[in-house]
Design an enzyme around this catalytic site. Structure first.
Site, PDB file in Angstrom:
ATOM      1  N   SER A  21       1.844 -13.337   9.399  1.00  0.00           N
ATOM      2  CA  SER A  21       0.818 -14.329   9.043  1.00  0.00           C
ATOM      3  C   SER A  21      -0.155 -14.414  10.207  1.00  0.00           C
ATOM      4  O   SER A  21       0.220 -14.252  11.359  1.00  0.00           O
ATOM      5  CB  SER A  21       1.445 -15.678   8.768  1.00  0.00           C
ATOM      6  OG  SER A  21       2.138 -16.096   9.918  1.00  0.00           O
ATOM      7  N   GLY A  22      -1.395 -14.599   9.848  1.00  0.00           N
ATOM      8  CA  GLY A  22      -2.410 -14.673  10.896  1.00  0.00           C
ATOM      9  C   GLY A  22      -3.720 -15.054  10.235  1.00  0.00           C
ATOM     10  O   GLY A  22      -3.937 -14.738   9.083  1.00  0.00           O
ATOM     11  N   PHE A  24      -6.416 -16.206   8.066  1.00  0.00           N
ATOM     12  CA  PHE A  24      -6.463 -16.913   6.786  1.00  0.00           C
ATOM     13  C   PHE A  24      -5.516 -16.291   5.756  1.00  0.00           C
ATOM     14  O   PHE A  24      -5.631 -16.538   4.581  1.00  0.00           O
ATOM     15  CB  PHE A  24      -7.886 -16.891   6.238  1.00  0.00           C
ATOM     16  CG  PHE A  24      -8.513 -15.507   6.281  1.00  0.00           C
ATOM     17  CD1 PHE A  24      -8.102 -14.514   5.392  1.00  0.00           C
ATOM     18  CD2 PHE A  24      -9.487 -15.179   7.214  1.00  0.00           C
ATOM     19  CE1 PHE A  24      -8.635 -13.232   5.424  1.00  0.00           C
ATOM     20  CE2 PHE A  24     -10.049 -13.907   7.264  1.00  0.00           C
ATOM     21  CZ  PHE A  24      -9.620 -12.922   6.368  1.00  0.00           C
ATOM     22  N   ALA A  25      -4.580 -15.464   6.221  1.00  0.00           N
ATOM     23  CA  ALA A  25      -3.718 -14.812   5.230  1.00  0.00           C
ATOM     24  C   ALA A  25      -2.277 -14.793   5.711  1.00  0.00           C
ATOM     25  O   ALA A  25      -2.018 -14.851   6.913  1.00  0.00           O
ATOM     26  CB  ALA A  25      -4.192 -13.373   4.998  1.00  0.00           C
ATOM     27  N   LYS A  26      -1.362 -14.690   4.747  1.00  0.00           N
ATOM     28  CA  LYS A  26       0.014 -14.380   5.145  1.00  0.00           C
ATOM     29  C   LYS A  26       0.469 -13.200   4.281  1.00  0.00           C
ATOM     30  O   LYS A  26      -0.094 -12.938   3.202  1.00  0.00           O
ATOM     31  CB  LYS A  26       0.925 -15.587   5.000  1.00  0.00           C
ATOM     32  CG  LYS A  26       1.211 -16.058   3.589  1.00  0.00           C
ATOM     33  CD  LYS A  26       2.146 -17.280   3.638  1.00  0.00           C
ATOM     34  CE  LYS A  26       2.034 -18.060   2.339  1.00  0.00           C
ATOM     35  NZ  LYS A  26       2.716 -19.353   2.442  1.00  0.00           N
ATOM     36  N   VAL A  27       1.446 -12.459   4.784  1.00  0.00           N
ATOM     37  CA  VAL A  27       1.921 -11.268   4.080  1.00  0.00           C
ATOM     38  C   VAL A  27       3.407 -11.436   3.774  1.00  0.00           C
ATOM     39  O   VAL A  27       4.171 -11.772   4.677  1.00  0.00           O
ATOM     40  CB  VAL A  27       1.707  -9.989   4.928  1.00  0.00           C
ATOM     41  CG1 VAL A  27       2.181  -8.752   4.173  1.00  0.00           C
ATOM     42  CG2 VAL A  27       0.230  -9.840   5.303  1.00  0.00           C
ATOM     43  N   LYS A  42      -0.388  -9.598   0.330  1.00  0.00           N
ATOM     44  CA  LYS A  42      -1.229 -10.403   1.211  1.00  0.00           C
ATOM     45  C   LYS A  42      -1.750 -11.576   0.385  1.00  0.00           C
ATOM     46  O   LYS A  42      -2.353 -11.360  -0.669  1.00  0.00           O
ATOM     47  CB  LYS A  42      -2.384  -9.547   1.737  1.00  0.00           C
ATOM     48  CG  LYS A  42      -3.253 -10.231   2.761  1.00  0.00           C
ATOM     49  CD  LYS A  42      -4.267  -9.245   3.341  1.00  0.00           C
ATOM     50  CE  LYS A  42      -5.215  -9.937   4.310  1.00  0.00           C
ATOM     51  NZ  LYS A  42      -6.218  -9.002   4.874  1.00  0.00           N
ATOM     52  N   ASP A 134     -12.850  -2.310  13.558  1.00  0.00           N
ATOM     53  CA  ASP A 134     -11.849  -3.163  14.214  1.00  0.00           C
ATOM     54  C   ASP A 134     -10.591  -2.362  14.522  1.00  0.00           C
ATOM     55  O   ASP A 134      -9.474  -2.789  14.239  1.00  0.00           O
ATOM     56  CB  ASP A 134     -11.517  -4.369  13.317  1.00  0.00           C
ATOM     57  CG  ASP A 134     -10.744  -5.453  14.089  1.00  0.00           C
ATOM     58  OD1 ASP A 134     -10.113  -6.305  13.434  1.00  0.00           O
ATOM     59  OD2 ASP A 134     -10.754  -5.403  15.343  1.00  0.00           O
TER      60      ASP A 134
HETATM   61  C1  LIG Z   1      -5.329  -1.844   3.700  1.00  0.00           C
HETATM   62  O1  LIG Z   1      -4.024  -2.361   3.977  1.00  0.00           O
HETATM   63  C2  LIG Z   1      -3.933  -3.597   4.448  1.00  0.00           C
HETATM   64  C3  LIG Z   1      -5.037  -4.435   4.483  1.00  0.00           C
HETATM   65  C4  LIG Z   1      -4.873  -5.697   5.006  1.00  0.00           C
HETATM   66  O2  LIG Z   1      -5.917  -6.501   5.038  1.00  0.00           O
HETATM   67  C5  LIG Z   1      -3.652  -6.126   5.479  1.00  0.00           C
HETATM   68  C6  LIG Z   1      -2.560  -5.274   5.427  1.00  0.00           C
HETATM   69  N1  LIG Z   1      -1.402  -5.771   5.929  1.00  0.00           N
HETATM   70  C7  LIG Z   1      -0.095  -5.343   5.799  1.00  0.00           C
HETATM   71  C8  LIG Z   1       0.342  -4.377   4.889  1.00  0.00           C
HETATM   72  C9  LIG Z   1       1.687  -4.047   4.869  1.00  0.00           C
HETATM   73  C10 LIG Z   1       2.593  -4.687   5.719  1.00  0.00           C
HETATM   74  C11 LIG Z   1       4.023  -4.321   5.648  1.00  0.00           C
HETATM   75  O3  LIG Z   1       4.428  -3.620   4.748  1.00  0.00           O
HETATM   76  N2  LIG Z   1       4.817  -4.843   6.619  1.00  0.00           N
HETATM   77  C12 LIG Z   1       6.178  -4.717   6.734  1.00  0.00           C
HETATM   78  C13 LIG Z   1       7.011  -4.330   5.667  1.00  0.00           C
HETATM   79  C14 LIG Z   1       8.404  -4.291   5.868  1.00  0.00           C
HETATM   80  C15 LIG Z   1       8.949  -4.631   7.116  1.00  0.00           C
HETATM   81  C16 LIG Z   1       8.099  -5.019   8.159  1.00  0.00           C
HETATM   82  C17 LIG Z   1       6.735  -5.062   7.969  1.00  0.00           C
HETATM   83  C18 LIG Z   1       2.125  -5.648   6.614  1.00  0.00           C
HETATM   84  O4  LIG Z   1       3.013  -6.226   7.464  1.00  0.00           O
HETATM   85  C19 LIG Z   1       2.629  -7.473   8.032  1.00  0.00           C
HETATM   86  C20 LIG Z   1       2.409  -7.315   9.472  1.00  0.00           C
HETATM   87  C21 LIG Z   1       3.536  -6.598  10.171  1.00  0.00           C
HETATM   88  N3  LIG Z   1       3.665  -7.053  11.523  1.00  0.00           N
HETATM   89  C22 LIG Z   1       0.783  -5.984   6.644  1.00  0.00           C
HETATM   90  C23 LIG Z   1      -2.686  -3.988   4.905  1.00  0.00           C
END
Ligand SMILES: COc1cc(O)cc(Nc2ccc(C(=O)Nc3ccccc3)c(OCCC[NH3+])c2)c1
Length: 338
Positions: A21-22, A24-27, A42, A134
């Protein structure tokens, strides 16, 4: 304001824990029910977006036009009254930033493997008329095959007249930003991206930044001076490449094209960086269409027409995730529609 019940999202995905999370969004982690494929979701609240909404729209438009083995793929966009959900390619290796910190710094050989993938991604993104603007290790994720995926096109630009046209908006993270960008001068996006790639290469090889200071005015002065130290462990070839990328004068900087077969990039390899997409936009895979046609109880031809609309809805997500499943060597099968 109607409370968002995420029903639209939960129709197609199981949703698990928050992984990032960071701003304006969380994942969150998720799983596409029909294919069983894991995804990242996201989630953005429109009320929190404010004047960042155009940036989100820009990113979604950009991601619809980008399909490449080293660019994180967008599968599905779900917009409700109060939220925007972006379903994105799953990258379980986390951020390149954390990987460098964990290893202190990377060897020249390991750096070269990753840097060739970064060059591949940027050559492709630039060929589509975009500049990322970026670039930093936080915006490069590692997938389950230990390959890099470029993320976060929230600051990307696609100047009307093509990449040769100048951009004005200052953006990105100062430490990685090109001198002309932080001086507010008109700049060329692809040239600014090459500077950031130089800073990235330095961070991979050294484990810290070439220009750094807590005081941002001092940081700006360091960047615009273009002076940085080369630690003793850098090879002459690495020192030369870094110098050719972190040139204060943009016209003296290497171009991404020149990086494709640069001597340092070619060391130990017999061919230049392959930057063309192995998963081109609009590509229709017979096996996936056949499985979807059966599942949707439609003719193959009408399934091809439906998929080819690329609406980034459940149809697009099902097709792309089925294709991803096939590329991972898994059976091209959908769960029987509930
Ligand atoms: C174009 O792709 C994008 C655009 C965007 O604006 C944001 C993101 N952010 C993402 C995409 C995927 C992951 C992810 O799959 N993480 C993950 C999965 C399993 C275990 C651990 C991490 C993501 O992760 C969040 C940040 C990780 N520190 C962010 C992609």
């Amino acid at each position: 304001m109607p409370v968002d019940n995420a029903s639209e999202l939960l129709k197609y995905y199981e949703v698990y824990e928050t992984i990032g999370s960071g701003g304006f969004a969380k994942v969150k982690l998720g799983r596409h029910i029909l294919t069983g494929e894991k995804v990242a979701i996201k989630i953005m609240d429109k009320k929190d977006l404010g004047d960042d909404l155009p940036r989100v729209k820009m990113e979604m438009e950009a991601m619809k036009n980008l399909s490449h083995q080293h660019v994180c793929r967008l599968y599905h966009i779900i917009e409700t009254a109060s939220r925007i959900y972006m379903v994105i390619e799953y990258c379980p290796g986390g951020e390149l930033f954390d990987y460098i910190v964990a290893k202190d710094r990377l060897s020249e050989e390991e750096t070269r493997v990753f840097f060739r993938q970064i060059i591949s991604a940027l050559a492709y993104v630039h060929s589509q008329g975009y500049a990322h603007r970026d670039l930093k290790p936080e915006n490069l994720l590692i997938d389950e095959g230990h390959n890099l995926k470029l993320i976060d096109f929230g600051l990307c630009a696609r100047p009307k007249g093509g990449l040769g046209y100048e951009l004005m908006t200052c953006c990105g993270s100062p430490a990685y930003a090109a001198p002309e960008l932080i001086q507010g001068k008109a700049y060329i996006g692809s040239e600014a991206d090459v500077w950031s790639m130089g800073v990235l290469l330095y961070a991979l090889l050294c484990g810290y930044l070439p220009f750094d200071d807590d005081n941002c005015m001092v940081l700006y002065r360091k960047i615009t001076s273009g002076h940085y130290k080369n630690p003793h462990w850098l090879s002459p070839g690495s020192i030369l490449l870094l110098n050719q990328m972190m040139q204060v004068e943009p016209k003296r900087r290497l171009t991404v094209r020149q990086l494709l077969d640069h001597p340092w990039v070619m060391k130990g390899y017999s061919s230049p960086v392959e930057w063309h997409s192995t998963r081109p936009l609009g590509h229709i895979d017979e096996d996936c269409i056949t499985e979807m046609a059966v599942s949707l109880r439609r003719s193959k031809q009408s399934t091809v027409q439906l998929v080819s609309e690329w609406k980034y809805d459940q149809t697009t997500a099902t097709y792309l995730l089925l294709l991803a499943k096939k590329q991972r060597g898994r059976p091209v099968r959908l769960r029987a529609e509930a």
